[in-house]
Design a protein around this motif. Structure first.
Motif, PDB file in Angstrom:
ATOM      1  N   GLY A  36       1.067  -1.566  -0.288  1.00 24.45           N
ATOM      2  CA  GLY A  36       0.061   0.243   0.361  1.00 24.45           C
ATOM      3  C   GLY A  36       0.806   1.719   0.045  1.00 24.45           C
ATOM      4  O   GLY A  36       0.331   1.958   0.902  1.00 24.45           O
ATOM      5  N   GLN A  37       2.072   1.394  -1.134  1.00 24.05           N
ATOM      6  CA  GLN A  37       2.518   2.104  -0.574  1.00 24.05           C
ATOM      7  C   GLN A  37       3.241   2.932   0.511  1.00 24.05           C
ATOM      8  O   GLN A  37       3.333   3.819   0.151  1.00 24.05           O
ATOM      9  N   GLY A  38       3.735   1.708   0.985  1.00 23.79           N
ATOM     10  CA  GLY A  38       3.948   2.204   2.751  1.00 23.79           C
ATOM     11  C   GLY A  38       5.405   3.296   2.678  1.00 23.79           C
ATOM     12  O   GLY A  38       5.848   3.957   3.270  1.00 23.79           O
ATOM     13  N   LEU A  39       6.675   2.720   1.890  1.00 20.20           N
ATOM     14  CA  LEU A  39       7.973   3.021   1.591  1.00 20.20           C
ATOM     15  C   LEU A  39       7.648   4.264   1.270  1.00 20.20           C
ATOM     16  O   LEU A  39       8.264   5.800   0.818  1.00 20.20           O
ATOM     17  N   GLU A  40       6.509   4.838   0.266  1.00 20.29           N
ATOM     18  CA  GLU A  40       6.430   6.609  -0.424  1.00 20.29           C
ATOM     19  C   GLU A  40       6.008   6.728   0.938  1.00 20.29           C
ATOM     20  O   GLU A  40       6.437   8.235   1.232  1.00 20.29           O
ATOM     21  N   ARG A  41       4.797   6.182   1.872  1.00 18.53           N
ATOM     22  CA  ARG A  41       4.495   7.083   2.689  1.00 18.53           C
ATOM     23  C   ARG A  41       5.332   7.785   3.921  1.00 18.53           C
ATOM     24  O   ARG A  41       5.322   8.738   4.597  1.00 18.53           O
TER      25      ARG A  41
END
Length: 717
Positions: free
Chosen positions: A671-676
């Protein structure tokens, strides 16, 4: 109480054997006969097993007190099934001979409906009796255990210490002996095979056999009667009928291999044939492997017997094993050993370590009275003699210390000491010395337990040594696969993080590098960076890591473009054949812009997690599209993606140890954890971004990461 009888009936089921054992144990304990319990339970187990296996009926166990003995009978409902005593060539059914050795008397009774097998055991327990010698083959008769023989100074020395163990009585030991004899006979296509065990006086007795003649001659050989190979603990092949073992077994050809348990000669595994030149050197090697497996099985069974006999020390042995298995630090292991010995077995303990060509040095000293520890250490250091025992025995070197040192040690200088060799994997790694005050002699139980502890301690210390050596080598290899430093790049902040998985004893598969590019590295105009992940860990992965990192530098020095470097590296990996490992790689080139206005980056992501760019306003986007990983297909056409990294922008490159960090069923990258996570790093320096990502990876899951973690942070200044 005399004449009291208690009985119980059990169904024909496997679990009934355990129920019968518990019944006998409870009855004898209630009658105040604890010394007889083990032998009675063992014999009852044999008879109950026979009733379940062969009679197939319910059975009754009856315990009766008769003076200073207990009579136990196991009665089944199959009177026509008569028990048989096996001959020496039998490979199973040795329960009745075991009872004959345990009991003062035994027999069989019949009536019209039942059959009963009974035995009597003294209230003080049975005797430890060996099986018959070769001359007693086919007969089972009770005799006293042999006394240790006087040492003959003229007798040739044995390289291995004679085991001196009583014949193991556990079912596991008997089964191992019988299986080994049968396997040896089958593997070597021999006429017969046997397991010969050493007694305390060095003579040999039959532990198990198959195919041997029942009229084997008297005069069983002893270890010192055998040839130099036997005394040195080596396998041998002979076609000489005059060989002591061959003569005793009526053989024209013989193959024999020693049973070596931690430097103790337990016996021999032998195969025989009636014709000369029957066995080859390959047969000797094959027999040696079988003997090695049997030695391990017998050693396990022997330790089990010792622990059974030392019921009062069982908790201590278990505690020692758990503690020694709980550390792989060599110094801590030695300290644990000493503190386990003191004060349970001795007043003080000293451990000496020895290496190749090194007779030994004092490594650790522990005294029950801490105030005496320093004086004891000085006394042992100045004694002038390092203990080098080949077998456990008294050690009297304290008297050799200088008078002044002895005076400082006071009464400790007159203590009684006993030394034990520390032998692991066939070599002496040191010695264990324990001491007590002069009037406090060591009981036999303490000596035997200390000997057992020394064996476990030796293996634990050696494991710690090997682990330390492996960790040191792995660390050195890991350092060689990482760059020596990170260069300064105009207009760019660079930060890196690398954390191998595990405890440092295995080389990781992740790597990174940042280095100048082109044919003039002294005045570089461009720099290259790379971050990769080799499939797997260990030496195989390290080989591909080294190949990749050095190839990247060499090819970059030839001014090859990023796609051409990846194409060449892909071919190199494919050329490794079966040794190759898959490799994901992110490789790029950095070119500073005029007036230090950021940098230009061209990069290729070959099967690697995509790099992310963080803008000063907190927006995050991917900087490159996916391309095939290396080591799978030949002829791949790689291309580059371009990134203009302006002031304040951050480029984050990670391995899958970051994106696939697990917490339960959830991954950090889901869920785009690294992006957040990266978006929350707005305004931070490159080093601060790297530290925050590293901390987030560590804190994401409750368990330590099982994958390597590597990341590179580039921030335009």
């Amino acid at each position: 109480m005399d004449g009291q009888t208690v009985s119980a009936t059990f169904p024909s089921a496997a679990e009934s054997v355990a129920d019968a054992r518990r019944f006998v144990r409870t009855v004898l304990t209630d009658w105040g006969m604890p010394a007889a319990v083990d032998d009675a339970v063992l014999a009852t187990s044999e008879l109950a097993t026979n009733a379940v296996t062969y009679a197939g009926t319910s059975f009754e166990v009856c315990c009766a007190r008769q003076g200073d003995e207990v009579r136990i009978e196991v009665r089944d409902l199959h009177p026509t099934r008569a028990p048989e005593m096996p001959g020496i060539n039998a490979t199973s059914g040795r329960g009745l001979p075991s009872i004959a050795r345990l009991a003062t008397a035994w027999g069989v009774t019949y009536d019209r409906r039942t059959k009963g097998i009974w035995f009597r055991i003294p209230a003080g327990g049975g005797q430890d009796l060996p099986v018959p010698r070769l001359k007693d083959a086919g007969r089972s008769r009770r005799r006293a255990a042999p006394k240790p023989a006087e040492t003959d100074p003229a007798a040739p020395a044995t390289a291995l210490t004679i085991a001196g163990d009583r014949l193991l009585r556990s079912p596991a030991a008997r089964e191992a002996l019988e299986d080994a004899a049968a396997s040896a006979r089958e593997a070597l296509k021999a006429d017969a095979a046997a397991v010969l065990l050493t007694e305390r006086d060095g003579t040999l007795v039959v532990g198990a056999a198959t195919g041997l003649p029942l009229d084997a001659p008297a005069g069983a050989p002893s270890v010192v009667d055998l040839g130099p190979e036997a005394r040195a603990g080596r396998a041998w092949i002979t076609a000489d009928a005059a060989d002591p073992l061959a003569a005793a077994l009526h053989a024209r050809s013989l193959a024999a291999a020693p049973l070596d348990a931690e430097g103790r000669l337990t016996g021999f595994l032998v195969a025989t044939a009636a014709v000369p030149d029957r066995f080859s050197d390959a047969d000797g090697v094959r027999l040696g492997r079988l003997a090695g497996e049997l030695s391990l099985a017998l050693e396990k069974a022997r330790i089990g017997e010792l622990e059974r006999s030392w019921r009062g020390w069982l908790s201590f042995v278990a505690e020692a094993s758990d503690l020694l298995a709980g550390t792989l630090d060599q110094e801590r292991t030695m300290a644990l050993v000493a503190q386990l010995v003191v004060p349970r077995l001795a007043t003080w303990c000293a451990i000496y370590s020895a290496g190749d060509g090194d007779p030994g040095r004092l490594a650790y000293v522990w005294h029950a009275d801490e105030n005496r520890a320093d004086a004891l250490r000085d006394l042992l250091t100045r004694a002038g003699t390092v203990p080098e025992p080949e077998a456990p025995g008294p050690w009297n070197a304290l008297a050799d210390a200088p008078d002044a040192v002895r005076a400082a040690a006071r009464e400790t200088a007159d203590d009684v000491a006993h030394a034990f060799p520390l032998i692991a994997r066939g070599r002496r790694i040191g010695s264990l010395v324990i001491g007590r005050p002069p009037g406090d002699r060591f009981p036999r139980s303490a000596i035997e337990l200390a000997e057992e502890l020394s064996r476990r301690a030796a293996l634990a210390v050696d494991n710690a040594r090997l682990y330390s050596e492996q960790t040191t080598m792995s660390s050195a290899l890991q350092r060689s696969l990482l760059p020596p430093g990170i260069p300064d790049i105009p207009g760019l902040e660079v930060a890196v993080v690398y954390e191998p998985a595990g405890e440092g004893h295995e080389v990781g598969g992740d790597f990174y590098d940042v280095f100048p590019s082109g044919d003039q590295p002294a005045v570089p105009a461009r720099w290259r960076f790379a971050i990769g992940d080799v499939c797997g860990t260990g030496p195989e992965a390290a080989a591909v890591t080294g190949l990749a990192r050095h190839a990247l530098r060499i090819l970059a020095a030839e001014d090859m473009t990023v796609p051409d470097v990846l194409t060449r590296l892909n071919r190199l990996i494919l050329g490794e054949g079966e040794r190759a490992r898959l490799l994901t790689l992110l490789h790029g080139e950095i070119t500073p812009r005029p007036r230090r206005d950021g940098v230009s980056i061209t990069l290729t992501s070959a099967g690697h997690p995509p790099p992310l760019v963080l803008d000063p306003d907190g927006n995050v986007h991917e900087a490159a599209g996916p391309q095939p990983l290396l080591g799978v297909f030949d002829g791949v056409d790689f291309h580059t993606d371009a990134v203009e990294l302006r002031s304040g922008q951050v480029l984050l490159c990670v391995t899958d140890g970051v994106t696939e960090r697990r917490s339960g069923a959830r991954l950090l990258g889901d869920g785009q954890g690294l992006e957040r996570l990266l978006a929350g790093c707005t305004g931070l320096s490159a080093g601060a971004v790297a530290a925050r990502i590293q901390r987030a990876v560590r804190d994401f899951g409750p368990e330590p990461s099982n994958d390597d973690v590597a990341l590179i942070v580039l921030r335009a200044s």
